[in-house]
Design a protein around this motif. Structure first.
Motif, short mmCIF file in Angstrom:
data_model
loop_
_atom_site.label_atom_id
_atom_site.label_comp_id
_atom_site.label_asym_id
_atom_site.label_seq_id
_atom_site.Cartn_x
_atom_site.Cartn_y
_atom_site.Cartn_z
N ASP A 1 10.21 3.85 -8.64
CA ASP A 1 11.08 4.60 -7.74
C ASP A 1 11.14 3.83 -6.43
OD1 ASP A 1 12.36 6.31 -6.01
OD2 ASP A 1 11.26 8.09 -6.61
N VAL A 2 12.29 3.23 -6.13
CA VAL A 2 12.40 2.39 -4.94
C VAL A 2 13.29 3.02 -3.88
CG1 VAL A 2 11.95 0.28 -6.23
CG2 VAL A 2 14.30 1.08 -6.02
N ALA A 3 13.49 4.35 -3.97
CA ALA A 3 14.34 5.03 -2.99
C ALA A 3 13.70 5.05 -1.62
CB ALA A 3 14.63 6.45 -3.46
N HIS A 4 12.37 5.21 -1.57
CA HIS A 4 11.67 5.30 -0.29
C HIS A 4 10.46 4.36 -0.32
CE1 HIS A 4 14.16 8.80 0.49
NE2 HIS A 4 13.76 9.32 -0.66
N PRO A 5 10.69 3.06 -0.15
CA PRO A 5 9.59 2.09 -0.27
C PRO A 5 8.50 2.24 0.77
CG PRO A 5 11.58 1.07 0.64
CD PRO A 5 11.98 2.43 0.16
N ASP A 6 8.80 2.89 1.91
CA ASP A 6 7.80 3.05 2.97
C ASP A 6 6.96 4.31 2.81
OD1 ASP A 6 8.74 0.73 4.19
OD2 ASP A 6 10.24 1.82 5.34
N SER A 7 7.26 5.08 1.75
CA SER A 7 6.52 6.31 1.53
C SER A 7 5.09 6.02 1.09
CB SER A 7 7.22 7.17 0.47
OG SER A 7 6.42 8.25 0.09
N ASP A 8 4.18 6.95 1.36
CA ASP A 8 2.80 6.81 0.90
C ASP A 8 2.66 7.09 -0.59
OD1 ASP A 8 1.92 6.20 3.45
OD2 ASP A 8 1.51 8.30 3.96
N ASP A 9 3.69 7.67 -1.20
CA ASP A 9 3.64 7.95 -2.63
C ASP A 9 3.76 6.65 -3.42
OD1 ASP A 9 3.53 10.65 -2.04
OD2 ASP A 9 5.71 10.90 -2.15
N THR A 10 3.16 6.62 -4.58
CA THR A 10 3.24 5.42 -5.42
C THR A 10 4.66 5.21 -5.91
OG1 THR A 10 2.44 4.38 -7.44
CG2 THR A 10 2.64 6.78 -7.47
N LEU A 11 5.04 3.95 -6.04
CA LEU A 11 6.37 3.61 -6.54
C LEU A 11 6.45 3.70 -8.05
CD1 LEU A 11 7.17 0.44 -4.37
CD2 LEU A 11 7.76 2.81 -3.89
N THR A 12 5.31 3.62 -8.72
CA THR A 12 5.28 3.50 -10.17
C THR A 12 5.47 4.85 -10.85
OG1 THR A 12 3.77 1.61 -10.01
CG2 THR A 12 3.93 2.73 -12.14
N LEU A 13 6.52 4.93 -11.68
CA LEU A 13 6.78 6.12 -12.49
C LEU A 13 6.25 5.94 -13.91
CD1 LEU A 13 10.46 6.83 -11.36
CD2 LEU A 13 8.36 7.87 -10.49
N LEU A 14 6.44 4.74 -14.47
CA LEU A 14 5.92 4.39 -15.79
C LEU A 14 5.39 2.97 -15.74
CD1 LEU A 14 8.78 5.66 -18.18
CD2 LEU A 14 6.57 6.77 -17.77
N SER A 15 4.33 2.70 -16.48
CA SER A 15 3.79 1.35 -16.55
C SER A 15 3.01 1.20 -17.85
CB SER A 15 2.89 1.05 -15.35
OG SER A 15 2.42 -0.29 -15.40
N PHE A 16 3.53 0.35 -18.75
CA PHE A 16 2.89 0.12 -20.04
C PHE A 16 2.79 -1.39 -20.28
CE2 PHE A 16 5.40 4.08 -20.55
CZ PHE A 16 4.34 4.98 -20.65
N THR A 17 1.60 -1.87 -20.54
CA THR A 17 1.39 -3.30 -20.78
C THR A 17 2.11 -3.74 -22.04
OG1 THR A 17 -0.76 -3.20 -19.68
CG2 THR A 17 -0.34 -5.10 -21.08
#
Length: 397
Positions: A251-267
Motif C-alpha cells: 500500500d503506497v498511498a501514504h508512504p510517510d505513515s507509521d503503518d507498514t506498507l506490506t499487505l501481502l508478502s510470499f517468498t
C-alpha cells in the motif's frame, strides 16, 4: 467474486493462431484508446526473432510485421491516446515508435529514442498522457539507469530519415543491477514504479524534479523483480512478482505513515495455489487489476502449457479456473481484453490464443501444433539471474 468466477470458469478457446515459423511470443499489447478508429481493433505481439507482429484483435489474423530492432525486444506498448501509435523497446539500445497504419515496407519511418551507446534496455513504459517514455537499462559497469525522453520533442535523425526523440536525462542512483520492470501509474503521469534484480522496487514522483527528490518510496522484494502492476480501488497499491515466483503487495498511498506498507508478502506464492489432482503451479506469467470486479487476477501455468487463473484477494490466493488444451509450452504473456471479455495469451510454442466465454475453437493459420522449441535455447523467463543478497536498509526511506 461470483461474477468473476462465472466469467472465467466459462472461458474456452475461441481462436488459435498457429505460428508460420518457430518463434516465441514474448509480450503483447492492446490499444486502450477509445473510439472506433481502425487502430483500436488491433493487437501487437513482440517475438523472439526481434520482430513485432500486428494482428486483428477479433480474428487474430496477421495484418503486418515490423522489423526494426537488431536485438531482443523487451516489450511492446500502444499509445494511451492514439490507437495508431505503437512503442517497442529493445536490448539494441533503441525505443521505436511505429504508425500501425503504415505498411511494413515503411518501417524505417519509425521515431527513434536513444541514449548512451552503452545502454541496453530490458524494460520500458509510456506515461498515461503519452508525454514521457522511460526505459530501464541492464547494468553498465557498476551502474544501472532509468532513461527518460519527452515523446513530443522530435528532431530529424540519421541518414535513414528516422526522427529522434528528445532525451530528458537519466536517474542513476536508485538501482544497482538490471532494471527489469518499469511501470507508469495508469492515471498519474508523474508516478513511476521500477524494479530490478537488486531486490529493490522504487516509486518516483517525477514532478518533484531530480532523482533524490523524486524517489519517495523504496520497497524490498528480496529477489529479482519480474513484473509490476498498479492495483486497488484507487490504484494506490503496487503488486510485484519476482523471478523466483515470489509475490508482494504494498500500500503506497501514504508512504510517510507509521503503518507498514506490506499487505501481502510470499517468498514462493506457488505453494498457496491448490490445483486439482495434486498438480503444482510452476510459474506466474503476471498479474492484472480488474477494476469492474475490484480484484487482482494472477495468471500462472505449467511448462507443458496449462494455464491457471488465480484470484488474489483477502490475504491469499484461490484458483478460479484451469485452462487446458491450449498451449503446449510455457506461456510468456497475456492480456485481458475488457471490451471483448476475452483473454489473449502467447507463449514459447509460438501460438496466439483467444479465450472467450462459451466459445468454440476456430483455427487460424498453420494447423500443426508446435511443441516447445528447445533448440532456440531461450530462457523460460528473462533475467533469471539473482544478485547476491545485500543489506539495502540504508537505501530505504
Amino acid at each position: 467474486m461470483d461474477t468473476l468466477k462465472e466469467t472465467f470458469k466459462a472461458l474456452s478457446i475461441a481462436r488459435r493462431l498457429q505460428p508460420s515459423e518457430p518463434t516465441y511470443l514474448l509480450d503483447l499489447s492492446l490499444s486502450t484508446s477509445g473510439g472506433s478508429a481502425a487502430g483500436s481493433d488491433v493487437l501487437a505481439v513482440c517475438c523472439s526473432n526481434h520482430s513485432v507482429h500486428l494482428h486483428s484483435r477479433e480474428t487474430l489474423r496477421l495484418l503486418s510485421e515490423f522489423q526494426g530492432h537488431t536485438a531482443p525486444v523487451c516489450g511492446v506498448r500502444f499509445s494511451h491516446l492514439s490507437p495508431h501509435l505503437l512503442f517497442t523497446g529493445s536490448a539494441d539500445g533503441t525505443l521505436l515508435c511505429w504508425d500501425v497504419r503504415r505498411s511494413c515496407s515503411e518501417s524505417d519511418s519509425a521515431q527513434v529514442f536513444r541514449s548512451d551507446s552503452t545502454h541496453s534496455y530490458c524494460s520500458f513504459d509510456v506515461s498515461c498522457n503519452d508525454r514521457v517514455l522511460c526505459a530501464g537499462t541492464e547494468q553498465v559497469g557498476e551502474d544501472s539507469f532509468l532513461v527518460f525522453w519527452d515523446a513530443r520533442m522530435v528532431q530529424e535523425g540519421d541518414e535513414m530519415g528516422s526522427k529522434q526523440g528528445g532525451l530528458l536525462g537519466v536517474y542513476s542512483e536508485s538501482h544497482s543491477d538490471d532494471i527489469t520492470a518499469v511501470h507508469f501509474h495508469p492515471q498519474r503521469a508523474d508516478r513511476l514504479a521500477s524494479g530490478a534484480t537488486d531486490g529493490l522496487v522504487n516509486i518516483f514522483d517525477l514532478s518533484l524534479g531530480g532523482e533524490d527528490d523524486a524517489l519517495f518510496t523504496t520497497c524490498n522484494c528480496n529477489s529479482s523483480a519480474s513484473s509490476l502492476c498498479w492495483t486497488g480501488k484507487d490504484l494506490d497499491q503496487l503488486l510485484c512478482l519476482t523471478h523466483d515466483e515470489g509475490l508482494h503487495l504494498w500500500d503506497v498511498a501514504h508512504p510517510d505513515s507509521d503503518d507498514t506498507l506490506t499487505l501481502l508478502s510470499f517468498t514462493d506464492a506457488r505453494t498457496l495455489v491448490q490445483l486439482p489432482d495434486g498438480a503444482s503451479l510452476e510459474y506466474f506469467v503476471g498479474g492484472t487489476w480488474l477494476p469492474n470486479e475490484g480484484r487482482i487476477l494472477l495468471v500462472g501455468g505449467s511448462n507443458c502449457g496449462e494455464l491457471h487463473l488465480v484470484d488474489c484477494s483477502g490475504g491469499g490466493l484461490r484458483l478460479i479456473k484451469s485452462l487446458k488444451g491450449g498451449h503446449s509450452a510455457t506461456v510468456r504473456c497475456f492480456q485481458w481484453d475488457v471490451n471483448r471479455q476475452s483473454l489473449l495469451t502467447g507463449g514459447e510454442d509460438g501460438q496466439l490464443l483467444q479465450w472467450k466465454v462459451g466459445a468454440e475453437e476456430i483455427s487460424v493459420g498453420k494447423k500443426d501444433t508446435l511443441k516447445s522449441i528447445s533448440s532456440m535455447q531461450l530462457k523460460t523467463k528473462a533475467h533469471r539471474k539473482h544478485a547476491p543478497r545485500k543489506d539495502y536498509s540504508s537505501k530505504l526511506l
